[in-house]
Design an enzyme around this catalytic site. Sequence first.
Site, mmCIF file in Angstrom:
data_model
loop_
_atom_site.group_PDB
_atom_site.id
_atom_site.type_symbol
_atom_site.label_atom_id
_atom_site.label_comp_id
_atom_site.label_asym_id
_atom_site.label_seq_id
_atom_site.Cartn_x
_atom_site.Cartn_y
_atom_site.Cartn_z
ATOM 1 N N LEU A 350 0.813 -1.222 0.000
ATOM 2 C CA LEU A 350 0.000 0.000 0.000
ATOM 3 C C LEU A 350 0.837 1.258 0.000
ATOM 4 O O LEU A 350 0.422 2.282 -0.532
ATOM 5 C CB LEU A 350 -0.927 0.016 1.225
ATOM 6 C CG LEU A 350 -2.003 -1.067 1.272
ATOM 7 C CD1 LEU A 350 -2.773 -0.980 2.574
ATOM 8 C CD2 LEU A 350 -2.955 -0.938 0.082
ATOM 9 N N ARG A 352 4.813 3.351 1.543
ATOM 10 C CA ARG A 352 5.939 3.476 2.456
ATOM 11 C C ARG A 352 5.885 4.855 3.070
ATOM 12 O O ARG A 352 6.035 5.872 2.382
ATOM 13 C CB ARG A 352 7.254 3.280 1.714
ATOM 14 C CG ARG A 352 8.489 3.260 2.617
ATOM 15 C CD ARG A 352 9.739 3.203 1.760
ATOM 16 N NE ARG A 352 9.748 2.049 0.890
ATOM 17 C CZ ARG A 352 10.164 0.849 1.258
ATOM 18 N NH1 ARG A 352 10.617 0.654 2.479
ATOM 19 N NH2 ARG A 352 10.150 -0.158 0.402
ATOM 20 N N VAL A 358 3.582 -0.479 4.535
ATOM 21 C CA VAL A 358 2.211 -0.900 4.830
ATOM 22 C C VAL A 358 1.729 -1.879 3.759
ATOM 23 O O VAL A 358 1.940 -1.657 2.566
ATOM 24 C CB VAL A 358 1.262 0.316 4.888
ATOM 25 C CG1 VAL A 358 -0.122 -0.113 5.353
ATOM 26 C CG2 VAL A 358 1.818 1.389 5.809
ATOM 27 N N ASP A 468 1.363 15.454 15.038
ATOM 28 C CA ASP A 468 1.747 15.402 13.610
ATOM 29 C C ASP A 468 0.501 15.426 12.724
ATOM 30 O O ASP A 468 0.314 14.562 11.867
ATOM 31 C CB ASP A 468 2.582 14.155 13.321
ATOM 32 C CG ASP A 468 3.365 14.280 12.005
ATOM 33 O OD1 ASP A 468 3.602 15.424 11.568
ATOM 34 O OD2 ASP A 468 3.731 13.241 11.433
#
Length: 696
Positions: A350, A352, A358, A468
């Site tokens: 999916l 990086r 992922v 974040d």
Amino acid sequence: MSSGLHLLLLISSFHLMALSTSTKDSSFVFNGFGKADLSVDGSATVLRSGLLQLAKDTEHQMGHAFTKNPVEFSSSKPLSFSTHFVCALVPKPGVESGHGITFVISPSVDFTRAQPNRYFGIFNASTGGSNSSRLFAVELDTIKNGEFEETNHNHVGIDENDPISVESAPASYFSETEQRNVSLNLSSGDTIQVWVDYERTVLNVSVAPLNVVKKPSQPLLSRAMNLSDLFQSTRLFVGFSAATGSAISYHYLLGWSFSTSRELLQPLDISKLPRVPRHRVKHKKPYALIVGLPAALAIIVISLLAGVYYHRKKKYAEVSEPWEKEYGTHRFSYKSLYIATKGFHRDGFLGRGGFGVVYRGDLPESKPIAVKRVSHNGEEGMKQFVAEVVSMRSLKHRNLVPLLGYCRRKGELLLVSEFMPNGSLDQHLFDDQSLVLSWSQRLVILKGIASALFYLHTGAEQVVLHRDIKASNVMLDAELNGRLGDFGMARFHDHGGNAATTAAVGTVGYMAPELITMGASTVTDVYAFGVFMLEVACGRKPVEPGMEAEKRFLIKWVCECWKKDCLLDARDPRFGGGFVPEEVELVMKIGLLCTNIVPESRPTMEQVVLYLNDNLPLPDFSPYTLGIGSFTPVVVDAASLTGTYTSRNWSAPWASSSSANNSEEHEQPLESKKSLNVVVESEDIEARLSKPTSGC
């Protein structure tokens, strides 16, 4: 009359001399290369026996042998030529055979940019059919290269400006006695004859063993092509090239005949050709083989059995400690995750992110999952990490990416969350290939993330600081609802207490200026959410170094547009005309209010939620209010950046299903406990109170 006859005879003599010179220049034969007047370079050399060896018998060599002067082809008629040469590709004992030999016609003999291996010493990786190469070659290739669309490791091909042959065929020759094609092994070490004839835009290539007296009546390759269009000049060099890679052969030429006219092609004298040497491996004594071979086989078999046992034992091995028993219900087995992701196959990849890779997975009788694999280099803080993972699992809000659990292996952590089918929000904001979100969809996302932050700050058992917040950390579910994820920098503390951290972390452009002196708090999350609101409304990142100075910093630019009474000019033009202007302006003003450089002047997330839902009017402020529209980026000295994060955040990334967060290239998370400084705007705040001229 006598003088006229003399003049005619003189002109005829000059004409005959010219024809003779032309024939000499365009037709030659070498029965061995001992006295051949050729230009050689690279590892090419003429041996004492008269053999021309093109490439040395070591790795990654290339050699060339060409006529010293270019051959003059006729400018008044189409290009034509015929050549007959004898060669041998002798494999080096104990090494894979390769690469091959090429016959080349080129306007230049400058091959300084050429590469060995599969490029034969005449092409390179960037040639790619470029007309700038302008060369023609016939290759005898003994290596199969899938990227060049080659079908086997023993073929003859025609190349035009490109190592990918325009036509090729397995090496064979037409047998007159058997009336069929007989295969020919190019790398057998046997001597091979090659004929190349080009006339009237038809190219014929034939090969045969040395014992075949005549050229086969049927060519191996026959192709219609116009070489006159390929070469702009009629002065062309002809010769040979060969190369080695990790595969090595001895490349020998025994004889060569060439002519620009088939009728003038001189025959090779096979009896005068030098002999090809044979290279053999020195064999050990038989008794050494009798004793050594069984012992070697026994060692190999035992090693294989041990390897299989070790692999099966370690394939699903996990790390587990006694203190983890209380978290057992939150732990996945590595075997179940391995099977769910089909061995972490690339088809399920999916993305990086900043903290790991992922993969998508499918558990039996369960919704699709996303599994993030994170490497780490120590055990310090591991117990705290697992406790925080479990704490995050207890967070329940419709706008958070649900964390399902974790798994531990030596040097690796795996975090499991629900799969978000529409990826990350930043894809839809900045990727032209993705779905463009309408204003109403964006507003729903903003309200959802605001509600999630309000919950984290006040509604959870402990205060959760995300630290974040940005578009790449917001995921979209099947209904395009926003889900806040990636809690790799999150911190927990009791209500009424302070966050136990002094490190300034986050992503440049989203970090509140007071982080370096006061540390993280709910108001620093509010600041980042304000930047995020402007990012969604304007469709651009908070810092764009490539833009003109007045638009470089998003906060400042939006404020300037407000001063000039054209706030809507800052909106993202991609969401079209289906929007309510008052809603867009409201979002931008709340974003500016949240990014006030004075922390005490920022609203709480509860107030932000009320503002967005029109349940509370905005306070009285303007673009000239002190602290509004001021951008103070936090700059971290390079020496202070650490390769891994501190013990409590290096290993705790949220297992989001982000697909290759493209924004990570410009949005690198930062963490440092020293050498931090704030770059304050050079403009004087008092000077900004004077209203500028209108126009955006």
